[in-house]
Motif scaffolding. Sequence first.
Motif, PDB file in Angstrom:
ATOM      1  N   ARG A 190      39.820  39.033  27.172  1.00 53.92           N
ATOM      2  CA  ARG A 190      40.690  37.989  27.729  1.00 53.92           C
ATOM      3  C   ARG A 190      39.882  37.083  28.665  1.00 53.92           C
ATOM      4  O   ARG A 190      39.235  37.545  29.605  1.00 53.92           O
ATOM      5  N   TYR A 191      39.949  35.786  28.392  1.00 53.60           N
ATOM      6  CA  TYR A 191      39.248  34.815  29.243  1.00 53.60           C
ATOM      7  C   TYR A 191      39.872  33.431  29.036  1.00 53.60           C
ATOM      8  O   TYR A 191      40.661  33.211  28.104  1.00 53.60           O
ATOM      9  N   SER A 192      39.512  32.504  29.902  1.00 50.21           N
ATOM     10  CA  SER A 192      39.881  31.106  29.715  1.00 50.21           C
ATOM     11  C   SER A 192      38.667  30.247  30.030  1.00 50.21           C
ATOM     12  O   SER A 192      37.736  30.694  30.714  1.00 50.21           O
ATOM     13  N   MET A 193      38.667  29.019  29.507  1.00 48.51           N
ATOM     14  CA  MET A 193      37.549  28.129  29.801  1.00 48.51           C
ATOM     15  C   MET A 193      37.974  26.674  29.671  1.00 48.51           C
ATOM     16  O   MET A 193      38.918  26.337  28.949  1.00 48.51           O
ATOM     17  N   VAL A 213      31.089  21.235  25.483  1.00 55.53           N
ATOM     18  CA  VAL A 213      30.255  22.004  26.412  1.00 55.53           C
ATOM     19  C   VAL A 213      31.161  22.740  27.402  1.00 55.53           C
ATOM     20  O   VAL A 213      32.093  22.153  27.959  1.00 55.53           O
ATOM     21  N   VAL A 214      30.879  24.013  27.615  1.00 53.10           N
ATOM     22  CA  VAL A 214      31.694  24.822  28.523  1.00 53.10           C
ATOM     23  C   VAL A 214      31.402  24.418  29.960  1.00 53.10           C
ATOM     24  O   VAL A 214      30.297  24.581  30.461  1.00 53.10           O
ATOM     25  N   GLU A 215      32.414  23.878  30.621  1.00 48.26           N
ATOM     26  CA  GLU A 215      32.267  23.457  32.019  1.00 48.26           C
ATOM     27  C   GLU A 215      32.540  24.617  32.973  1.00 48.26           C
ATOM     28  O   GLU A 215      31.836  24.797  33.973  1.00 48.26           O
ATOM     29  N   LYS A 216      33.599  25.407  32.669  1.00 53.06           N
ATOM     30  CA  LYS A 216      33.991  26.488  33.555  1.00 53.06           C
ATOM     31  C   LYS A 216      34.596  27.619  32.747  1.00 53.06           C
ATOM     32  O   LYS A 216      35.342  27.373  31.791  1.00 53.06           O
ATOM     33  N   MET A 217      34.275  28.868  33.107  1.00 52.49           N
ATOM     34  CA  MET A 217      34.872  30.036  32.468  1.00 52.49           C
ATOM     35  C   MET A 217      35.489  30.955  33.512  1.00 52.49           C
ATOM     36  O   MET A 217      34.926  31.149  34.590  1.00 52.49           O
ATOM     37  N   PHE A 218      36.632  31.498  33.170  1.00 57.09           N
ATOM     38  CA  PHE A 218      37.268  32.539  33.973  1.00 57.09           C
ATOM     39  C   PHE A 218      37.371  33.777  33.080  1.00 57.09           C
ATOM     40  O   PHE A 218      38.184  33.810  32.145  1.00 57.09           O
ATOM     41  N   ILE A 219      36.540  34.754  33.351  1.00 56.18           N
ATOM     42  CA  ILE A 219      36.441  35.950  32.511  1.00 56.18           C
ATOM     43  C   ILE A 219      37.054  37.126  33.260  1.00 56.18           C
ATOM     44  O   ILE A 219      36.719  37.383  34.424  1.00 56.18           O
ATOM     45  N   GLU A 220      37.949  37.826  32.600  1.00 61.52           N
ATOM     46  CA  GLU A 220      38.573  38.981  33.237  1.00 61.52           C
ATOM     47  C   GLU A 220      37.530  40.063  33.546  1.00 61.52           C
ATOM     48  O   GLU A 220      36.561  40.228  32.803  1.00 61.52           O
ATOM     49  N   PRO A 221      37.706  40.767  34.656  1.00 63.02           N
ATOM     50  CA  PRO A 221      36.726  41.794  35.043  1.00 63.02           C
ATOM     51  C   PRO A 221      36.613  42.896  34.002  1.00 63.02           C
ATOM     52  O   PRO A 221      37.588  43.230  33.323  1.00 63.02           O
ATOM     53  N   GLU A 222      35.413  43.441  33.882  1.00 62.76           N
ATOM     54  CA  GLU A 222      35.146  44.504  32.902  1.00 62.76           C
ATOM     55  C   GLU A 222      35.600  45.847  33.463  1.00 62.76           C
ATOM     56  O   GLU A 222      34.804  46.638  33.955  1.00 62.76           O
ATOM     57  N   VAL A 223      36.891  46.055  33.390  1.00 68.31           N
ATOM     58  CA  VAL A 223      37.474  47.317  33.831  1.00 68.31           C
ATOM     59  C   VAL A 223      38.306  47.865  32.683  1.00 68.31           C
ATOM     60  O   VAL A 223      38.597  47.179  31.711  1.00 68.31           O
ATOM     61  N   GLU A 224      38.708  49.115  32.804  1.00 68.90           N
ATOM     62  CA  GLU A 224      39.468  49.755  31.743  1.00 68.90           C
ATOM     63  C   GLU A 224      40.839  49.102  31.581  1.00 68.90           C
ATOM     64  O   GLU A 224      41.442  48.624  32.542  1.00 68.90           O
ATOM     65  N   GLY A 225      41.320  49.071  30.358  1.00 70.67           N
ATOM     66  CA  GLY A 225      42.637  48.505  30.087  1.00 70.67           C
ATOM     67  C   GLY A 225      42.553  47.042  29.704  1.00 70.67           C
ATOM     68  O   GLY A 225      41.586  46.579  29.111  1.00 70.67           O
ATOM     69  N   ASP A 226      43.571  46.294  30.080  1.00 71.59           N
ATOM     70  CA  ASP A 226      43.676  44.879  29.727  1.00 71.59           C
ATOM     71  C   ASP A 226      43.935  44.058  30.983  1.00 71.59           C
ATOM     72  O   ASP A 226      45.069  43.622  31.234  1.00 71.59           O
ATOM     73  N   PRO A 227      42.897  43.830  31.801  1.00 71.16           N
ATOM     74  CA  PRO A 227      43.102  43.104  33.057  1.00 71.16           C
ATOM     75  C   PRO A 227      43.561  41.667  32.819  1.00 71.16           C
ATOM     76  O   PRO A 227      43.159  41.021  31.854  1.00 71.16           O
TER      77      PRO A 227
END
Length: 248
Positions: A126-129, A135-149
Amino acid sequence: MKNMEGQKVPNVTFKTRSGDSWCDVTTDELFKGQKVIVFALPGAFTPTCSSSHLPRYNELAPTFQQHGIDRIVCLSVNDTFVMNEWKKDQKADNITFIPDGCGTFTDGMGMLVDKADLGFGKRSWRYSMLVNDGVVEKMFIEPEVEGDPFQVSDADTMLNYLNPAAEKPKAITVFTKPGCGHCTRAKAALEKAGLSYEEIVLGTDATMRSLRAVSGELTTPQIFVDGQKIGGADDLEKYLGTAQSAAA
């Protein structure tokens, strides 16, 4: 997860279905010369995706448009038939649904993950950009933790990045019942004022007990704005008149 800020999105052709015809959609068609928000998620019809992630982007789409966004793309490693049905189910007409059925784009973004433990196979993290002319200006990437953050890829975080002072639309809910003339009048008043709303139809979406529990009333319509009970159609017209006077 791989952060692609400053890099071009992968060059991919997506296999989509429009009506009874297959239609190829390229990344150039989606991104070239445009300012595009992409939010990617693990799967159509899944709980967080259907209840929170997608609906809020659809709700805030007009606000994003006011801030120079040309298109909002929802991307998932699902086939086009599933994505098309999900769009219908969600009534998400403000969103472009893109099926990355083979995970080619997602893999190129460094976001392909194995969810075999859930029986999903390979899916997107799960992420947004924000993508500006490919060209990718900004990314918001969910933290790499267990489950579906679901902490940073939401629509409000993206809007805050674009403009922290952006005015968000009011959350309006209208309880109605079929054949109710006052309900029709209330909805028309909201539409004339340019206000979007969620309609909860008694007998389909809720019961009379639900209406009484929430509003303390047994008559329709019952309108709520940002958690405030407005009341019926007459009350709404007074509210809208007051709100318009204050804005002027």
